[in-house]
Each structure stands twice: as structure tokens, then as C-alpha cells.
Design a protein around this motif. Structure first.
Motif, PDB file in Angstrom:
ATOM      1  N   GLU A  78       2.123   1.767  -3.553  1.00 28.96           N
ATOM      2  CA  GLU A  78       1.054   2.246  -4.440  1.00 28.96           C
ATOM      3  C   GLU A  78       0.733   3.710  -4.175  1.00 28.96           C
ATOM      4  O   GLU A  78       0.446   4.462  -5.114  1.00 28.96           O
ATOM      5  CB  GLU A  78      -0.192   1.382  -4.243  1.00 28.96           C
ATOM      6  CG  GLU A  78      -0.029  -0.035  -4.769  1.00 28.96           C
ATOM      7  CD  GLU A  78      -1.254  -0.892  -4.499  1.00 28.96           C
ATOM      8  OE1 GLU A  78      -2.086  -0.479  -3.649  1.00 28.96           O
ATOM      9  OE2 GLU A  78      -1.383  -1.966  -5.124  1.00 28.96           O
ATOM     10  N   GLU A 117      -5.134   5.917  -5.816  1.00 30.33           N
ATOM     11  CA  GLU A 117      -5.373   5.481  -4.444  1.00 30.33           C
ATOM     12  C   GLU A 117      -6.399   6.381  -3.755  1.00 30.33           C
ATOM     13  O   GLU A 117      -7.220   5.911  -2.960  1.00 30.33           O
ATOM     14  CB  GLU A 117      -4.061   5.472  -3.657  1.00 30.33           C
ATOM     15  CG  GLU A 117      -3.104   4.372  -4.076  1.00 30.33           C
ATOM     16  CD  GLU A 117      -3.702   2.994  -3.849  1.00 30.33           C
ATOM     17  OE1 GLU A 117      -4.025   2.662  -2.695  1.00 30.33           O
ATOM     18  OE2 GLU A 117      -3.864   2.254  -4.846  1.00 30.33           O
ATOM     19  N   GLU A 130       0.829  -1.198   0.000  1.00 30.78           N
ATOM     20  CA  GLU A 130       0.000   0.000   0.000  1.00 30.78           C
ATOM     21  C   GLU A 130       0.865   1.249   0.000  1.00 30.78           C
ATOM     22  O   GLU A 130       0.551   2.239  -0.678  1.00 30.78           O
ATOM     23  CB  GLU A 130      -0.909  -0.012   1.227  1.00 30.78           C
ATOM     24  CG  GLU A 130      -2.120   0.897   1.100  1.00 30.78           C
ATOM     25  CD  GLU A 130      -3.040   0.473  -0.024  1.00 30.78           C
ATOM     26  OE1 GLU A 130      -3.541   1.384  -0.734  1.00 30.78           O
ATOM     27  OE2 GLU A 130      -3.266  -0.734  -0.207  1.00 30.78           O
ATOM     28  N   HIS A 159      -5.620   4.177   4.373  1.00 28.04           N
ATOM     29  CA  HIS A 159      -5.804   3.023   3.491  1.00 28.04           C
ATOM     30  C   HIS A 159      -5.679   1.708   4.251  1.00 28.04           C
ATOM     31  O   HIS A 159      -6.396   0.753   3.963  1.00 28.04           O
ATOM     32  CB  HIS A 159      -4.783   3.086   2.349  1.00 28.04           C
ATOM     33  CG  HIS A 159      -5.170   4.007   1.243  1.00 28.04           C
ATOM     34  ND1 HIS A 159      -5.859   3.583   0.127  1.00 28.04           N
ATOM     35  CD2 HIS A 159      -4.990   5.341   1.104  1.00 28.04           C
ATOM     36  CE1 HIS A 159      -6.073   4.621  -0.675  1.00 28.04           C
ATOM     37  NE2 HIS A 159      -5.560   5.702  -0.106  1.00 28.04           N
ATOM     38  N   GLU A 214      -9.142   0.114   3.725  1.00 32.55           N
ATOM     39  CA  GLU A 214      -9.015  -0.854   2.641  1.00 32.55           C
ATOM     40  C   GLU A 214      -8.606  -2.240   3.145  1.00 32.55           C
ATOM     41  O   GLU A 214      -9.143  -3.256   2.691  1.00 32.55           O
ATOM     42  CB  GLU A 214      -7.980  -0.352   1.630  1.00 32.55           C
ATOM     43  CG  GLU A 214      -7.796  -1.270   0.425  1.00 32.55           C
ATOM     44  CD  GLU A 214      -6.775  -0.723  -0.563  1.00 32.55           C
ATOM     45  OE1 GLU A 214      -6.347  -1.484  -1.442  1.00 32.55           O
ATOM     46  OE2 GLU A 214      -6.404   0.473  -0.443  1.00 32.55           O
ATOM     47  N   LEU A 215      -7.652  -2.273   4.095  1.00 31.43           N
ATOM     48  CA  LEU A 215      -7.103  -3.550   4.534  1.00 31.43           C
ATOM     49  C   LEU A 215      -7.670  -4.035   5.855  1.00 31.43           C
ATOM     50  O   LEU A 215      -7.513  -5.200   6.206  1.00 31.43           O
ATOM     51  CB  LEU A 215      -5.567  -3.436   4.661  1.00 31.43           C
ATOM     52  CG  LEU A 215      -4.819  -2.963   3.414  1.00 31.43           C
ATOM     53  CD1 LEU A 215      -3.337  -2.818   3.720  1.00 31.43           C
ATOM     54  CD2 LEU A 215      -5.029  -3.931   2.259  1.00 31.43           C
TER      55      LEU A 215
END
Length: 241
Positions: free
Chosen positions: A97, A105, A94, A139, A143-144
Motif C-alpha cells: 500500500e 497512507e 502495508e 505504519h 497502525e498495526l
């Protein structure tokens, strides 16, 4: 005296991932103690079926306690280490990215927030503010589902499993060696079933499930384990093994 702002979280209460982590630790401790109770009880009751020698029972119980607790600790260490490595790898990906494709992102974070119920405009604004404050943390969490500041510690997990198993195993060990020969099986079976009722009730409460079924399942499993090992030990003892 300063009053907390309406809607603000209280400092002395666990919220979000902290509460989830605490419940997971408690559940793991209860299950570890449960394993210690059942495995050690099955072992010493099986040996009691073959012999009434107190030294043999103590030796078998201590060996089972040490082997079980070390196995639990080693297994938990390997499992949590693997999980931690995976979390670190996901965070590293991450981070790369975010460095290479920041706009993509940002759009991804906004879309994830929109799927959680925010309008497109509010999601875009929230994503921008979160990214400006700490893009990687935003993130990782959204996201995770990972909190970068609270990655699981394999040593803590191993120590907790070792301790929980040991505490659970001590009950049947003491119950089988302290009473006289005429009472040790009765005391052991009774105390083990009561302890299993307690761990079953605790695990159900932690999982917000009805406790009656969990208690019955836990006690039934322990009773079967002790019955099977006692019969096996009695047969081996009768055969002179």
C-alpha cells in the motif's frame, strides 16, 4: 560525566513494546510453571491414591512431565507461528500500500496520530517526518501495533514454555517420590499449595491486580484438582484396576 538529556529515555530501561514483550514473557513463564505444577500434581496424587509403589509414581510423574512439556511447547510453537505469519502478512500488505498509494497512507497515518491527541497540523507534520524516516516502520507501529524488528520467535516461545512447564512439574514429582510412604501425600499437597500461592501472587503482580484473590483462586483450583484425582485413583485402586 555526561548527564542524560531531560526527558530522554534511559538506555538501561525497557520502554514501550520492549517492556510489554518482557512482561508477556514473564507472565507466560509463570503460567507455564503453574500448569506444570497443577497437571503433574494431579497426576501423581491420583496415582498415589491407587498405589504406594515408588516406581509407579516416578514413571507416571516422568511421563506426565514429558507429555505436558512437549504439548505446551508444540502448542506455543503453533500459536506463535500463526501470529508471526499474520504479522508478516500485515506488514507485506502495508508495504504494498505504501508503494502503490503513498499519499493515502500518509493521510491515514496523520489521522491516526490526530486520534491520539495531536492537533491536525502537528499530526500532519509528524506523519510526514515519520514517513520520511521510515514509512513502513511508522505504519507498522502506529497502525498495526507491530514492531518489525521484534516479531515473536516461535522457537523461543516453544523453548520457554517447555522449560517453564518442566520446572513447575519437577516440584510435585520430587515431592511424591522422595519422602516415605507415610509422608508423601502431605509433603506433596503442602509444597504444591505453597508453590501455587507463589505463582498466583506473581501472576497478579505482573498484571497489576490484587494478589489475594489470585492466590486463593490458584490454590483452590490446585486443591480441587488433587482432590478429584486422588479420589478417582483411590476408587480405581480399590476396584483392582
Amino acid at each position: 560525566m555526561t548527564r542524560p538529556t531531560a526527558g530522554a529515555p534511559h538506555d538501561d530501561e525497557a520502554h514501550g513494546s520492549a517492556l510489554g514483550a518482557r512482561l508477556n514473557w514473564l507472565r507466560a513463564a509463570v503460567l507455564g510453571a503453574n500448569d506444570g505444577i497443577v497437571s503433574t500434581a494431579g497426576l501423581v496424587v491420583g496415582v498415589a491414591g491407587a498405589t504406594d509403589d515408588r516406581s509407579a509414581l516416578l514413571t507416571a510423574g516422568l511421563a506426565g512431565l514429558l507429555a505436558g512439556s512437549m504439548s505446551m511447547a508444540a502448542g506455543e510453537y503453533v500459536s506463535v507461528s500463526t501470529q508471526r505469519d499474520s504479522e508478516r502478512a500485515a506488514i507485506a500488505l502495508e508495504r504494498r500500500e505504501l508503494r502503490e498509494r503513498p499519499e493515502e497512507e500518509l493521510a491515514e497515518l496523520a489521522e491516526l496520530l490526530r486520534r491520539r491527541g495531536l492537533s491536525r497540523e502537528v499530526a500532519r507534520e509528524a506523519a510526514a517526518q515519520l514517513t520520511e524516516r521510515d514509512a513502513l516502520r511508522a505504519h507498522a507501529r502506529v497502525e498495526l501495533g507491530i514492531d518489525p524488528d521484534q516479531l515473536t520467535n516461535p522457537w523461543h516461545a516453544a523453548g520457554a514454555s517447555f522449560l517453564a512447564f518442566t520446572v513447575g512439574a519437577l516440584l510435585p514429582l520430587f515431592a511424591i517420590v522422595l519422602p516415605g510412604a507415610d509422608w508423601r501425600l502431605v509433603v506433596t499437597v503442602g509444597s504444591v499449595l505453597l508453590a501455587l500461592a507463589g505463582t498466583g501472587w506473581s501472576s497478579a503482580r505482573l498484571g497489576a491486580a490484587p494478589p489475594a484473590r489470585a492466590v486463593a483462586r490458584n490454590m483452590g483450583g490446585g486443591a480441587v484438582a488433587m482432590g478429584v484425582t486422588y479420589v478417582a485413583g483411590s476408587l480405581l485402586g480399590a476396584a483392582g484396576v
